[in-house]
Design an enzyme around this catalytic site. Sequence first.
Site, short mmCIF file in Angstrom:
data_model
loop_
_atom_site.label_atom_id
_atom_site.label_comp_id
_atom_site.label_asym_id
_atom_site.label_seq_id
_atom_site.Cartn_x
_atom_site.Cartn_y
_atom_site.Cartn_z
N CYS A 1 -50.57 38.39 -43.77
CA CYS A 1 -50.44 38.59 -42.45
C CYS A 1 -49.01 38.31 -41.80
O CYS A 1 -48.22 39.19 -41.52
CB CYS A 1 -51.39 37.72 -41.46
SG CYS A 1 -53.11 38.49 -41.80
N ARG A 2 -48.73 36.82 -41.66
CA ARG A 2 -47.49 36.30 -41.05
C ARG A 2 -46.37 36.79 -41.99
O ARG A 2 -45.28 37.34 -41.38
CB ARG A 2 -47.63 35.03 -40.56
CG ARG A 2 -48.87 34.89 -39.60
CD ARG A 2 -49.02 33.42 -39.30
NE ARG A 2 -49.67 32.73 -40.32
CZ ARG A 2 -49.76 31.17 -40.83
NH1 ARG A 2 -49.41 30.63 -39.92
NH2 ARG A 2 -50.59 30.97 -41.87
N SER A 3 -46.25 36.24 -43.13
CA SER A 3 -44.90 36.23 -44.04
C SER A 3 -44.94 37.58 -44.42
O SER A 3 -43.52 38.06 -44.31
CB SER A 3 -45.23 35.21 -45.35
OG SER A 3 -46.26 35.46 -46.08
N ASN B 1 -50.22 35.13 -47.58
CA ASN B 1 -49.07 36.06 -47.85
C ASN B 1 -49.91 37.59 -47.46
O ASN B 1 -49.46 38.62 -48.40
CB ASN B 1 -48.52 36.15 -48.99
CG ASN B 1 -47.42 37.00 -49.17
OD1 ASN B 1 -46.79 37.65 -50.62
ND2 ASN B 1 -46.43 37.30 -48.09
N ASP C 1 -51.85 31.96 -36.91
CA ASP C 1 -52.35 32.96 -37.78
C ASP C 1 -53.32 34.03 -37.15
O ASP C 1 -54.10 33.54 -36.52
CB ASP C 1 -53.02 32.05 -39.08
CG ASP C 1 -53.70 32.88 -40.28
OD1 ASP C 1 -53.66 34.32 -40.12
OD2 ASP C 1 -54.16 32.27 -41.11
N CYS D 1 -46.34 32.05 -45.75
CA CYS D 1 -47.49 31.62 -44.97
C CYS D 1 -48.73 31.32 -45.89
O CYS D 1 -48.37 30.86 -47.18
CB CYS D 1 -47.92 32.78 -43.95
SG CYS D 1 -48.69 34.27 -44.90
#
Length: 158
Positions: free
Chosen positions: A13-15, A11, A125, A8
């Site tokens: 939140c999402r990934s 690095n 996000d 993301c």
Amino acid sequence: MTKVLFVCLGNICRSPTADGIFRELVAREKLDQKILVDSAGTGDWHIGKAPDSRTIAAARQRGYDLSVLRARQVSARDFAEFDYVLAMDKSNLMNLQRMKPSTYTGHLGLFLEFGSRGNYLEVPDPYHGDRDDFELVLDLVEDAAQGLLNHICNNALR
């Protein structure tokens, strides 16, 4: 060994959510000796930092521990290492496509290609959002993680 990298922007939140959920799924299926999992960001703002506290809390509510993860920036070397480089959104995918060496033979694409929720192509996000946004990320990632594991088991681990 099949190696998967989730990417993301920062690095945090999402990934890392995808990393933690997929890592847990792989461990539950006793495939941790066959599938390696990591995450990175295209940006360098958070290198060495833990995931966002809201990300950690939301994941913990569902039984995932992301607290040990630390942000790092994706590099061209990752294309030599990972069989799957999976972006959370189209913007990060475009950045990865620019970095990708012409010799890369792995899978570079959007993570949600492996999900069953066709109304979402990208993992949104949640950074500037509220609790519901972090919950949506978890829902999307849990779904796509199962799809990715099924894909790997049916194709790469044969």
